[in-house]
Design a protein around this motif. Sequence first.
Motif, PDB file in Angstrom:
ATOM      1  N   GLY A   1      -5.810  -7.309   5.109  1.00  0.00           N
ATOM      2  CA  GLY A   1      -5.771  -6.797   3.749  1.00  0.00           C
ATOM      3  C   GLY A   1      -4.348  -6.501   3.290  1.00  0.00           C
ATOM      4  O   GLY A   1      -3.959  -6.825   2.159  1.00  0.00           O
TER       5      GLY A   1
ATOM      6  N   HIS B   1      -2.534  -9.952   2.874  1.00  0.00           N
ATOM      7  CA  HIS B   1      -2.997 -10.686   1.702  1.00  0.00           C
ATOM      8  C   HIS B   1      -2.614  -9.975   0.408  1.00  0.00           C
ATOM      9  O   HIS B   1      -2.364 -10.638  -0.607  1.00  0.00           O
ATOM     10  CB  HIS B   1      -4.496 -10.910   1.801  1.00  0.00           C
ATOM     11  CG  HIS B   1      -4.863 -11.875   2.880  1.00  0.00           C
ATOM     12  ND1 HIS B   1      -6.139 -12.333   3.075  1.00  0.00           N
ATOM     13  CD2 HIS B   1      -4.108 -12.474   3.842  1.00  0.00           C
ATOM     14  CE1 HIS B   1      -6.156 -13.168   4.112  1.00  0.00           C
ATOM     15  NE2 HIS B   1      -4.931 -13.258   4.587  1.00  0.00           N
ATOM     16  N   ARG B   2      -2.542  -8.640   0.437  1.00  0.00           N
ATOM     17  CA  ARG B   2      -2.050  -7.922  -0.731  1.00  0.00           C
ATOM     18  C   ARG B   2      -0.590  -8.293  -1.011  1.00  0.00           C
ATOM     19  O   ARG B   2      -0.194  -8.518  -2.151  1.00  0.00           O
ATOM     20  CB  ARG B   2      -2.184  -6.415  -0.521  1.00  0.00           C
ATOM     21  CG  ARG B   2      -1.590  -5.562  -1.636  1.00  0.00           C
ATOM     22  CD  ARG B   2      -2.248  -5.828  -2.966  1.00  0.00           C
ATOM     23  NE  ARG B   2      -1.625  -5.081  -4.041  1.00  0.00           N
ATOM     24  CZ  ARG B   2      -1.809  -5.324  -5.316  1.00  0.00           C
ATOM     25  NH1 ARG B   2      -2.616  -6.323  -5.690  1.00  0.00           N
ATOM     26  NH2 ARG B   2      -1.215  -4.605  -6.243  1.00  0.00           N
TER      27      ARG B   2
ATOM     28  N   ARG C   1      -0.344 -11.609  -2.595  1.00  0.00           N
ATOM     29  CA  ARG C   1      -0.656 -11.570  -4.026  1.00  0.00           C
ATOM     30  C   ARG C   1       0.496 -10.970  -4.818  1.00  0.00           C
ATOM     31  O   ARG C   1       0.871 -11.466  -5.878  1.00  0.00           O
ATOM     32  CB  ARG C   1      -1.939 -10.772  -4.282  1.00  0.00           C
ATOM     33  CG  ARG C   1      -3.212 -11.472  -3.801  1.00  0.00           C
ATOM     34  CD  ARG C   1      -4.443 -10.781  -4.371  1.00  0.00           C
ATOM     35  NE  ARG C   1      -4.579  -9.418  -3.889  1.00  0.00           N
ATOM     36  CZ  ARG C   1      -5.184  -9.084  -2.755  1.00  0.00           C
ATOM     37  NH1 ARG C   1      -5.712 -10.021  -1.965  1.00  0.00           N
ATOM     38  NH2 ARG C   1      -5.271  -7.815  -2.381  1.00  0.00           N
ATOM     39  N   VAL C   2       1.068  -9.878  -4.291  1.00  0.00           N
ATOM     40  CA  VAL C   2       2.174  -9.216  -4.975  1.00  0.00           C
ATOM     41  C   VAL C   2       3.364 -10.154  -5.116  1.00  0.00           C
ATOM     42  O   VAL C   2       4.027 -10.198  -6.153  1.00  0.00           O
ATOM     43  CB  VAL C   2       2.588  -7.941  -4.213  1.00  0.00           C
ATOM     44  CG1 VAL C   2       3.916  -7.401  -4.735  1.00  0.00           C
ATOM     45  CG2 VAL C   2       1.510  -6.875  -4.348  1.00  0.00           C
TER      46      VAL C   2
ATOM     47  N   TYR D   1     -10.414  -3.613   4.526  1.00  0.00           N
ATOM     48  CA  TYR D   1      -9.538  -4.660   3.999  1.00  0.00           C
ATOM     49  C   TYR D   1      -8.750  -4.193   2.776  1.00  0.00           C
ATOM     50  O   TYR D   1      -7.631  -4.648   2.534  1.00  0.00           O
ATOM     51  CB  TYR D   1     -10.392  -5.873   3.634  1.00  0.00           C
ATOM     52  CG  TYR D   1      -9.639  -7.097   3.165  1.00  0.00           C
ATOM     53  CD1 TYR D   1      -9.162  -8.033   4.076  1.00  0.00           C
ATOM     54  CD2 TYR D   1      -9.431  -7.323   1.808  1.00  0.00           C
ATOM     55  CE1 TYR D   1      -8.496  -9.167   3.647  1.00  0.00           C
ATOM     56  CE2 TYR D   1      -8.756  -8.450   1.375  1.00  0.00           C
ATOM     57  CZ  TYR D   1      -8.291  -9.373   2.299  1.00  0.00           C
ATOM     58  OH  TYR D   1      -7.635 -10.495   1.872  1.00  0.00           O
ATOM     59  N   ALA D   2      -9.327  -3.278   2.006  1.00  0.00           N
ATOM     60  CA  ALA D   2      -8.697  -2.842   0.755  1.00  0.00           C
ATOM     61  C   ALA D   2      -7.328  -2.244   1.031  1.00  0.00           C
ATOM     62  O   ALA D   2      -7.152  -1.410   1.920  1.00  0.00           O
ATOM     63  CB  ALA D   2      -9.591  -1.815   0.052  1.00  0.00           C
ATOM     64  N   SER D   3      -6.323  -2.679   0.264  1.00  0.00           N
ATOM     65  CA  SER D   3      -4.956  -2.188   0.436  1.00  0.00           C
ATOM     66  C   SER D   3      -4.303  -2.031  -0.920  1.00  0.00           C
ATOM     67  O   SER D   3      -4.468  -2.866  -1.805  1.00  0.00           O
ATOM     68  CB  SER D   3      -4.129  -3.164   1.280  1.00  0.00           C
ATOM     69  OG  SER D   3      -2.759  -2.796   1.262  1.00  0.00           O
ATOM     70  N   ARG D   4      -3.533  -0.953  -1.046  1.00  0.00           N
ATOM     71  CA  ARG D   4      -2.808  -0.708  -2.292  1.00  0.00           C
ATOM     72  C   ARG D   4      -1.312  -0.925  -2.122  1.00  0.00           C
ATOM     73  O   ARG D   4      -0.531  -0.553  -2.994  1.00  0.00           O
ATOM     74  CB  ARG D   4      -3.074   0.720  -2.781  1.00  0.00           C
ATOM     75  CG  ARG D   4      -4.517   0.976  -3.170  1.00  0.00           C
ATOM     76  CD  ARG D   4      -4.709   2.405  -3.648  1.00  0.00           C
ATOM     77  NE  ARG D   4      -6.087   2.650  -4.039  1.00  0.00           N
ATOM     78  CZ  ARG D   4      -6.574   2.452  -5.252  1.00  0.00           C
ATOM     79  NH1 ARG D   4      -5.762   1.990  -6.196  1.00  0.00           N
ATOM     80  NH2 ARG D   4      -7.832   2.695  -5.537  1.00  0.00           N
TER      81      ARG D   4
ATOM     82  N   GLU E   1       2.221  -2.173  -2.489  1.00  0.00           N
ATOM     83  CA  GLU E   1       2.826  -2.905  -3.600  1.00  0.00           C
ATOM     84  C   GLU E   1       4.150  -3.560  -3.219  1.00  0.00           C
ATOM     85  O   GLU E   1       4.765  -4.217  -4.035  1.00  0.00           O
ATOM     86  CB  GLU E   1       3.072  -1.949  -4.778  1.00  0.00           C
ATOM     87  CG  GLU E   1       1.802  -1.397  -5.392  1.00  0.00           C
ATOM     88  CD  GLU E   1       1.018  -2.444  -6.163  1.00  0.00           C
ATOM     89  OE1 GLU E   1       1.612  -3.466  -6.530  1.00  0.00           O
ATOM     90  OE2 GLU E   1      -0.185  -2.242  -6.381  1.00  0.00           O
TER      91      GLU E   1
END
Length: 778
Positions: free
Chosen positions: A625, A628-629, A632-633, A668-671, A673
């Motif tokens: 996660g 993949h974050r 995306r960033v 999986y959720a990740s913040r 940045e």
Amino acid sequence: MPRALSSFVGRKELLADLRRRIGVAPLITLTGVGGAGKTRLALELAAQVDRAYDDGVRLVELASARGGDPELLAQVVASAVGVPDQATTTPLETLVDYLGSRRLLLVLDNCEHLVEPVAHLVRTVLRAAPGVRILATSRARLRVPGEVLVMVPPLEVPAEGSPLDLGHESVALLVDRADAGVPGWGGVTPGNWPDVVRVLRRVAGIPLAIEQAVVRMRSMPVSLLADRLDDVMRVLTANDTTAVEHHQTMAALIDWSHAHCTPAESLLWARLSVFEGGFTLPAAESVCAGDGLGADDVADTLAGLVDKSIALPSADRSRYHLLEPLRQHGAARLRDAGEGDAVRLRHQDYFRRDAARLAESFVGHNEAALLSAVDADMANHRVVLADLIGNPATAYAGLQMSVDLARTRWFTYAGRLPEERLWLGRALAAAPAAADPLRASAIALDAWIALCLGVERQQVARRVEEASALAREVDVPLAAVTFVHGAYIVMANGDLDGTELLRQAHKEFGELGQPFAVDHHLAHILLTVSLVLLGTREQAEPAAADFLATCGQLDAAWGLSWAHWCNGVVETRWGDPGRALEVLREGLRIQRAIRDKWGPLWTIEALGWAHARAGDARAAARMLGLAHRLHRVTGVRVDGLVPFSRLSEQTAAQARAALGDDEYERAYASRAESVDEALAIVLDEGDAAEDAPEPDHRPAGLTPAEWNVARLVGDGLSNPEVATRLVISPATVHTHLTRIYRKLDIANRHQLITLLASMVERPPPGTVRRSSPSRADM
């Protein structure tokens, strides 16, 4: 923010007014005459209010940004802010997306020569980022809706015949600078007070003019200085019955400083104005020598300019710069002398050769020094690139320079891959479309960057074929083309056959000798990565071991981090997953130490593979996660890199099967940045756990890292101070606080401090508790 080298004097009422305004107005523009102290005031204001912004303050120095190109302006701002910039979106879109959820103060210094592009950027940012405040300095207003224009006046000066009074801000500044820089200065006395007043009135209270006047006090008493200034102003106003305008006063004072320079110092001052963002002594000797100034005389002449406070040195005197009003004065003198074109050509030649030298000097252990040199002079490199590419007669030289800078790998380290493609694309479009090795290599480099970014496969394939066709046409072996062809087969197709081409490229780069050592090293990295991902154990293990040994001999930190990655993946696929986790984390620590903005994306992903092999499905999902974050960033499309996506898909399926869909999605959720935030999550939590208090002292649900942040906030530290104490970024502190608020069901910093005050906790090691939190932190 730069460290102030001198104390800030005066402006108390103006600062108080600005502190009140800045929390309300989205944009404040400080305007005024050159030398009025706009930049120094902005920096002081930013230092005083930074605790009010969870994500801190970012300074963007625009004096060296030339040409008004909106894309390059956005790149410069994004780089200063620390935006992860491998994205395939435009620089402005990436910047706006990054700032959208942040609370920070953005200081844009010296905007007057870029009013239109700066205004467009400011409007775009303010519309999309409600938590951002902008403080600009400019001689012209930006004309953006909501702009608050604040005139920065000269400092108040005493009236003629007034009694001795040290309370005037202009007097305080003169005394402060004279105490620090004038040997034997005895301070203001009743005897010299009238002359001090005359000096301050003649320079109209302009801070830079006061500082220049103090320089003259090193060689003459204040009474003689006042007489000389009387003469200067009398000449200036001989045909003018009105009061002297402030800008005329500043110009006259700079002219007077110029008149007190030796002919060699005057000549050097003018020629130094071609540099953007500063210069080194060797650069000054190369660019400024000739026609009246010998190369051997530059060092002594520069020392004279330093003594006169015209050229300002860095703390270690490795670099120098001119304050912008003084640089502009020098540029005008250069134009008047008719030397501008000749000196700019020497400036172009120096940095064109410097880019080639930096690309060809890699020997391993000097890696950090080379990258630091590129970084320090990037403003000069950008100006030269723009000038070369913009002139049809020098466009080919611009193409060569863009290739050389790309080969240094600075754009990868700094997270500026889109800028690399921007320069290559412009140079290729401007240079003659002839079939030659340089053009083929430039196209191959562009294809390689596109491949790294995960650009759509067919686009990369077309670029690879274009480079290959040119290579066939010139009918000479081109290692860069061989390399990108092999890289495409491995990464875009997931085909081990590409390793033969990578092996061939590695051999070809090696045969080209020392000038291509950095390319030889890169080819070795990708060859080993490819064998580790796609090969058998018999192929991968010796390749990884050999590469680790080579990197150890070279002492190249970036390669060593990838050697750890390769050996960690070998352990993951065929060996001990626990050992794999250790090796990968060590590689990640190296990447953090060298501030690598690219490698951690792939190391964190590999940690997910290792956790899955170790049977920790939740940790595997968490690492995937995070990775993949970051993809995306940064705009990287991992699905365009087949070997990586295969292993990640297998890991995700395994973890999902073990956890179930809901639990997998929660893990999986990740913040995260940014790369820094992700590094903190992966590395700092484990390190912080060793120093964490007993579990019963920590509120339920908080991780050790979150608890360390919470306690320091409770002690009254600002986000930047917490970041410094824990050796993490302010953005990471912001992320931790967001999670803390959610977990503790509170809304803001004030509620957190109140909650912690009601608890009995042990302060972390080395913490000195403050008596009360600062109001600006709440």
